[in-house]
Design an enzyme around this catalytic site. Structure first.
Site, PDB file in Angstrom:
ATOM      1  N   GLY A  81       0.905  -1.332  -0.032  1.00  0.00           N
ATOM      2  CA  GLY A  81      -0.017   0.216   0.438  1.00  0.00           C
ATOM      3  C   GLY A  81       1.348   1.097   0.186  1.00  0.00           C
ATOM      4  N   CYS A  82       0.726   1.829   0.897  1.00  0.00           N
ATOM      5  CA  CYS A  82       1.441   3.152   1.499  1.00  0.00           C
ATOM      6  C   CYS A  82       3.193   3.128   0.608  1.00  0.00           C
ATOM      7  CB  CYS A  82       1.439   4.054   2.532  1.00  0.00           C
ATOM      8  SG  CYS A  82       2.293   3.089   4.423  1.00  0.00           S
ATOM      9  N   GLY A  83       3.857   1.831   1.342  1.00  0.00           N
ATOM     10  CA  GLY A  83       4.864   1.893   1.097  1.00  0.00           C
ATOM     11  C   GLY A  83       6.021   2.416   2.626  1.00  0.00           C
ATOM     12  N   LEU A  84       5.558   2.857   2.970  1.00  0.00           N
ATOM     13  CA  LEU A  84       6.295   2.665   4.322  1.00  0.00           C
ATOM     14  C   LEU A  84       5.622   1.566   5.411  1.00  0.00           C
ATOM     15  CD1 LEU A  84       4.576   5.891   4.945  1.00  0.00           C
ATOM     16  CD2 LEU A  84       6.801   5.503   3.909  1.00  0.00           C
TER      17      LEU A  84
END
Length: 371
Positions: free
Chosen positions: A208-211
Site C-alpha cells: 500500500g503506502c510503502g511505509l
C-alpha cells in the site's frame, strides 16, 4: 442461492473437465464415482451449470441433463465445450500465462431486472509470497504467483539487499500443500546477509503506502542516487504514444481479470521489450527489474529505454526506478506529491496521465524531445 463456496467451485471445474474428456453423455453414478462425490453434490453443480433456471437464477447453459430410460445422463453443450477449450488453451500456448489466473463461479447480476446468471469468471490469483534469505524470512508479500524468480531478484536489487545479481547464488520457489503460499528461498553472499541482518525490518503486507514496517521517520530513505546522464536519451512523444497504445494488448492477465497492474520496459522507439504483471504495482515493477537484471531481454545498459506503468506513481516506484538508473518513468495514472519531489531530486522525468490526447510531464521535461 448465493455463489458457491470454494469446494463447490472446485467440483464444478472438475465436472466440466471430466465431461470434456467424453464425446457423449455420461451417467451421474459414473460421474460421482469418477469425481468421488455424492450425486446430491453433482446435482447442485448441474443447477448452476445447466440450461434450466433455478428460481430467479438462469443456469450457465454449459451442461445438459437428459433421461435415458431410468438413467440420468449428463453432457456438455456446445457452449460448455467452448468454455473448456478456453480453459485449456492458455496452457498450450504458454504455461506461465495460466498461473496467475483462476476460475471462480460467480453470479452475474443486472440492474435492469433480468435474471442473474451463474458463470465461471477469471480472477487474478493472489497468494502470500515469503522472501527468504539464507533461511531467514525477511518479507511476506501478497503477489500474483507468476515470474517469482524475477520478483525475488528485482526486490532484492530495488530494496538494496544486494547490489548485483551475482550476489544471489541461488533462487528456489517452494510450495507446500500444508501452507497457503509460496516461499522463495535465496542464498546470498555472506557479506550481504550480514548487512541485511543489521537492518532487519518487517515488510509484511507492504503493498500500500510503502511505509509499512518502517520503524521511524529516519528509516524512510529520502536521498536517492542521481540518474547517470550518459545513459539517457530524449524520449519523443510519438514513441510514448506508440507504447501506450500497445500496452493494453500485452497485459495478458489483466485482459482476463481486470485486476492487475503492469510494468513495461520500452525502447526509445516505443517498442515494448518486456512486461510483467502483478496484483501489486510495486511487485510488477520488481518483476520487471528482475527480468532486466537477469538479461532475459535486451539489457537497459546497452539499449536505452523508459519505464511505462499502468498504475499511479507512488514515491516507492520512483525510488525503485532511481536505484535501477531509469531516467524516464511514465504511467497511465497520476503521481503523488512525494513521488514528484523524489523524481526532481533524482533527475527522473516523471510523466503521468498518458492518454490518447496527451500526457503531463511533472519533472525534468528536458528529457523529452521537442515537437
Amino acid at each position: 442461492m448465493n455463489s458457491l463456496d470454494n469446494l463447490q467451485d472446485k467440483l464444478s471445474l472438475e465436472l466440466m473437465v471430466e465431461l470434456s474428456n467424453h464425446t457423449g453423455a455420461v451417467s451421474l453414478p459414473r460421474l460421482g464415482k469418477r469425481l468421488g462425490v455424492r450425486q446430491s453434490s453433482l446435482l447442485r453443480c448441474i443447477a448452476y451449470l445447466g440450461e434450466q433456471s433455478v428460481g430467479q437464477h438462469q443456469g450457465a447453459g454449459w451442461v445438459r441433463l437428459e433421461q435415458d430410460g431410468e438413467r440420468s445422463m449428463l453432457s456438455l453443450t456446445e457452449a460448455g465445450r467452448q468454455v473448456c477449450q478456453k480453459m485449456t488453451a492458455p496452457a498450450d500456448q504458454d504455461a506461465a500465462v495460466s498461473t496467475g489466473v483462476i476460475l471462480h463461479q460467480v453470479q452475474r447480476v443486472s440492474f435492469h431486472g433480468q435474471a442473474s446468471i451463474a458463470v465461471l469468471d477469471q480472477v487474478a490469483e493472489e497468494v502470500p509470497v515469503a522472501l527468504v534469505y539464507n533461511g531467514i524470512s525477511h518479507a511476506v508479500m501478497l503477489a500474483t504467483p507468476l515470474n517469482l524468480e524475477d520478483f525475488a531478484l528485482g526486490f532484492s536489487l530495488s530494496e538494496a539487499i544486494v547490489d548485483d545479481p551475482s550476489e544471489i547464488y541461488e533462487i528456489e520457489c517452494i510450495s507446500s500443500a500444508d501452507v497457503h503460499g509460496i516461499e522463495v528461498q535465496m542464498r546470498i553472499s555472506a557479506a550481504r546477509f550480514a548487512a541485511l541482518k543489521e537492518r532487519r525490518r518487517s515488510l509484511a503486507g507492504n503493498t500500500g503506502c510503502g511505509l509499512c514496517g518502517k520503524e521511524s521517520l529516519r528509516a524512510l530513505p529520502m536521498q536517492l542516487p542521481v540518474i547517470k546522464s550518459a545513459l539517457v536519451e530524449q524520449l519523443s512523444p510519438a514513441s510514448l504514444y506508440k507504447a501506450m497504445q500497445a500496452l493494453n494488448a500485452q497485459q495478458v492477465i489483466n485482459s482476463q481479470t481486470g485486476a492487475v497492474h503492469a510494468a513495461a520496459w520500452v525502447d526509445m522507439q516505443g517498442l515494448i521489450l518486456a512486461l510483467r504483471e502483478d496484483v501489486g504495482r510495486h511487485n510488477a515493477l520488481d518483476k520487471l527489474l528482475g527480468t532486466l537484471a537477469s538479461a532475459k531481454v535486451i539489457h537497459k545498459a546497452f539499449e536505452p529505454g523508459f519505464l511505462l506503468m499502468s498504475s499511479r506513481i507512488s514515491y516507492e516506484l520512483v525510488q525503485k526506478a532511481a536505484r535501477a538508473n531509469i531516467a524516464i518513468l511514465a504511467a497511465l495514472s497520476a503521481p503523488t506529491s512525494l513521488a514528484i519531489d523524489l523524481a526532481v531530486q533524482a533527475g527522473i522525468c516523471l510523466i503521468g496521465f498518458v492518454r490518447e490526447h496527451g500526457f503531463v510531464a511533472y519533472s525534468h521535461p528536458e528529457r523529452l524531445q521537442a515537437e
